[in-house]
Design an enzyme around this catalytic site. Structure first.
Site, mmCIF file in Angstrom:
data_model
loop_
_atom_site.group_PDB
_atom_site.id
_atom_site.type_symbol
_atom_site.label_atom_id
_atom_site.label_comp_id
_atom_site.label_asym_id
_atom_site.label_seq_id
_atom_site.Cartn_x
_atom_site.Cartn_y
_atom_site.Cartn_z
ATOM 1 N N ARG A 137 0.815 -1.216 0.000
ATOM 2 C CA ARG A 137 0.000 0.000 0.000
ATOM 3 C C ARG A 137 0.852 1.271 0.000
ATOM 4 N NH1 ARG A 137 -4.081 -1.000 4.790
ATOM 5 N NH2 ARG A 137 -2.171 -1.912 5.616
ATOM 6 N N ASN B 293 -6.623 -2.703 1.574
ATOM 7 C CA ASN B 293 -6.587 -4.167 1.637
ATOM 8 C C ASN B 293 -8.004 -4.690 1.768
ATOM 9 O OD1 ASN B 293 -3.821 -4.376 1.569
ATOM 10 N ND2 ASN B 293 -3.567 -4.683 3.772
#
Length: 781
Positions: free
Chosen positions: A43, A61
């Site tokens: 990320r 996520n």
């Protein structure tokens, strides 16, 4: 006035064209990524990549992996998607990337959103990974706030699988939830520009796990735990050390008395110990390695690698008796790096007994290692699921996993096609289990030999953990054909699910086919120690023809009795006697092995074999190795499984052009039978002529390789198949495997060997799973 009016219209049209062009180049795209993309810095990588390309949107996520939406210039979006696949973090593995165009939504800035957890879980958990170079620089930097902190980590390294309690992979669902972050660690964790952004195990000396050194009564030993542990090791003590996936027992590898004490206390007479050394330079002092072995040693997984011993090394000969190799690993945690500074090498063997699972709970380790360890170097970060060290060796120019565990689990193995969810529970020895989900198979870490209820409990723990983190429930249970295996009994406990018994050697064949994504059919050369055959005898020297769903036994070594049953696996002289009886009848040659037995012992053994009393028939190639090792004078009894065969491999000397022992090929009901009596007679002639054991070992290996090639050549003629699979524990033997592979390839065969899945029973569950899946599909269930 006219001029002014025309100019206005022209300006308006120009702006309109620019706006249309802008809208044509400005796009929004959603991206869904599956694979190992959680807990590996994916990320923050996406965030920084979006900033670089001046894109707006978000990333999060979810249960499947990572979801992204980006908006901006079309060329920049294309470049962003390309970079996702080529510039991702080192621990990330992308198995699927799908994009869809979306209506432009406007907005500015890019954000990392909170994880969401949906019903369709496909996220793959990252394995535990060795400490990265950036963290190591900080570890040894006196100016860094984590200087010499044994639990330093970042998004590119550290514990993953062994601390995860559930998904999505966020700190509250790991054992690091026990440690609230301090302000400094929280700032790193929340900063997208930090290497520790959303690093779930992030910690420092102020807020993270702490070391503790205790004695047998669990009382603290005074002083700095790390320094005192080093002092004790230097003085010859046995220290139990808590690592990533369990406890190790450590001693100074140069100290004969310390190594001998560890062997005595662990009741491990001869089996080699694993070693850990600070860096490659120190490894070079006692072992040799090539470029491929170096890559294995230093790769993200950091397995134990079998390396050739360097002559004249300073390590204790008790580390690996009667062996040309050391099992060596480099430090993979910051604690290991700090410990190893002061030593050439430490023995670092798993804290367990008799092939049981590695100990990982603090209370259990303290109790069961009492009388074995002198001190316990432990810490207060819980291990949620145990994971032993992986073991690898280089064979025919590529890595071969002999034990698949830390660093590799729980990576998925891509299957030839999607299948129904199957739980496969492996066999008795070197047990692992396998769980399938869609087109992936997840082979568990090494569990151990299923000899007692404690190991069975570990099997169930790991099964429940895998089902939880993969969020999949099996619809079918696969197990070995042997009804008395504990794994078979374990499978029977799933009363609500259909069960499928898979023949042992078919599972070996299917395991290798699945690893290569090959549906078959193929010729399977499956050589191992023991596996129940469909005819009720013990197989192990098999030539199969089959695919993922079915097989037939096309050939095998001639079956002989195993006098004493399981006792024959512990006492290779019994198998030598069986082969002598087969080759000579009652007129045995006067070999030293025979002379050492009383007439009563010989008479009893012959009666057992003649009447079939506790003397089951076997075609096992492993038992043939045992017999040859005993006849050659190398090993009449063993202290661990496979010791005689290993001794035969270690003894090899002589040219690869040496003469071969004889053998015959017969046929019975369409099945090829390899007659070994001529081989035994030729080998005994060598023994009686005083030929050294190394030369005999070489001739035996070459003869067996030539048998394999000849039988495969015959089966190619009969079946029209050109693909040969080599599987089973015997194919851990480097000399035999490389010789057979090169000779088969010289005759234009395509040879499939294992690499990421062990050829021994540690890979059996994968084969069981794919066989069950294929048969389930064939049945139209």
């Amino acid at each position: 006035m006219l001029i002014s009016s025309l100019s206005a219209r022209t300006i308006h049209a120009t702006h309109e064209r620019k706006y249309v062009t802008f809208m044509a180049c400005h796009i929004r795209r959603s991206i869904e990524i599956e694979g190992i993309v959680q807990g590996v810095g994916f990320r923050p990588f996406v965030y920084q990549l979006a900033q670089k390309h001046r894109l707006s949107g978000w990333v999060l996520n979810d249960a499947r992996g990572v979801k992204i939406e980006v908006e901006g210039d079309a060329a920049a979006v294309d470049a962003f998607v390309q970079a996702l696949q080529t510039e991702h973090p080192p621990l990330a593995v992308i198995t699927s990337l799908q994009t869809r165009e979306q209506p432009a939504a406007g907005g500015s800035g890019f954000e990392i959103r909170q994880s969401v957890h949906g019903a369709d879980a496909r996220a793959q958990i990252a394995p535990d990974t060795h400490v990265c170079d950036d963290c190591l620089r900080e570890l040894f930097d006196p100016a860094d706030r984590r200087y010499r902190y044994p639990f330093i980590n970042c998004t590119n390294c550290g514990p993953r699988y062994t601390i995860i309690e559930g998904i999505p992979y966020d700190r509250p669902k790991t054992t690091m939830a026990d440690f609230p972050m301090c302000d400094a660690c929280r700032a790193e964790y929340e900063n997208p520009g930090s290497r520790r952004f959303h690093a779930q195990p992030n910690a420092c000396p102020d807020c993270g796990p702490q070391l503790r050194l205790t004695d047998a009564d669990r009382l603290d030993i005074a002083g700095d735990p790390l320094k005192e542990a080093v002092r004790l090791l230097s003085q010859g003590a046995v220290v139990a050390i808590k690592g990533l996936g369990g406890y190790h027992l450590a001693v100074d590898a140069t100290n004969d008395a310390a190594v001998a004490k560890l062997r005595r206390r662990k009741a491990r007479d001869e089996k080699p110990f694993a070693l850990m050394a600070f860096d490659l330079e120190r490894v070079r002092r006692f072992a040799r390695f090539d470029a491929i072995e170096e890559r294995l040693l230093t790769g993200p997984e950091h397995p134990i690698v079998l390396l050739r011993q360097r002559p004249g090394h300073s390590l204790s000969p008790l580390v690996a008796p009667d062996n040309r190799y050391f099992g060596v690993m480099l430090p993979y945690t910051p604690l290991h790096h700090l410990l190893l500074e002061s030593f050439d090498a430490l023995v670092m063997t798993s804290a367990n007994f008799s092939d049981e699972p590695i100990l990982y709970r603090d209370d259990e380790a303290a109790e069961r290692l009492r009388g074995v360890a002198d001190a316990w170097l432990t810490h207060n970060r819980r291990i949620h699921v145990r994971a032993d060290d992986s073991i690898a060796r280089v064979m025919a120019g590529q890595a071969l996993l002999i034990r698949r565990a830390r660093g590799y689990v729980p990576r998925g193995i891509l299957l030839p096609r999607p299948q129904t969810p199957v739980l496969a529970v492996g066999a008795e020895l070197k047990n692992t289990l396998c769980l399938t989900r869609d087109d992936r198979a997840y082979l568990s870490q090494h569990i151990g030999d299923l000899k007692n209820a404690g190991v069975l409990d570990s099997l169930d723990e790991i099964r429940r953990h895998l089902e939880r983190v993969l969020e999949v429930q099996p619809r079918l249970v696969a197990h070995d054909l042997h009804p008395d295996y504990l794994s078979t009994r374990f499978a029977e406990e799933f009363a609500e699910l259909p069960k499928l018994a898979v023949q042992h050697h078919h599972a070996h064949l299917a395991s290798c086919l699945a690893e290569h994504g090959h549906p078959g059919p193929a010729i399977g050369v499956i050589f191992d120690g023991i596996g129940l055959g469909e005819d009720g005898t013990i197989w192990g020297g098999e030539f199969l023809v089959g695919d993922l769903a079915s097989f037939r036994r096309a050939g095998h070594l001639r079956s002989v009795p195993m006098p004493g049953g399981d006792a024959a696996t512990r006492e290779p002289w019994r198998m030598a006697a069986s082969y002598l009886q087969h080759a000579y009848g009652d007129d045995w040659p006067r070999l030293p092995l025979v002379e050492r037995r009383s007439e009563d012992d010989i008479r009893l053994l012959r009666q057992m074999m003649a009447k079939g009393l506790n003397a089951p028939l076997t075609s096992s190639c492993g038992r043939l190795f045992d017999a040859v090792a005993a006849l050659a004078g190398l090993r009449e009894e063993v202290s661990y499984e496979g010791q005689a065969a290993l001794g035969l491999e270690m003894a090899i000397s002589g040219p690869k052009t040496d003469r071969l022992y004889g053998w015959d090929l017969a046929e019975q009901n369409g099945t090829l039978i390899i007659e070994t009596a001529p081989l035994i007679r030729d080998l005994v002639d060598d023994v009686l002529a005083g030929v050294d054991a190394g030369r005999i070992a070489c001739r035996f290996h070459l003869s067996l390789a030539r048998i394999v090639v000849a039988v495969c050549r015959e089966l190619r003629t009969r079946e029209g198949l050109n693909v040969v699979v080599l599987s089973g524990g015997v194919f851990q033997n480097r000399f035999l495997t490389e010789t057979i592979s090169s000779w088969l390839q010289a005759e234009s065969f395509e040879v499939l060997r294992h690499s990421l899945v062990p050829p021994n029973d540690g890979g059996l569950a994968l084969g069981q799973a794919v066989v069950a899946g294929a048969r389930y599909e064939e049945a139209g269930a």
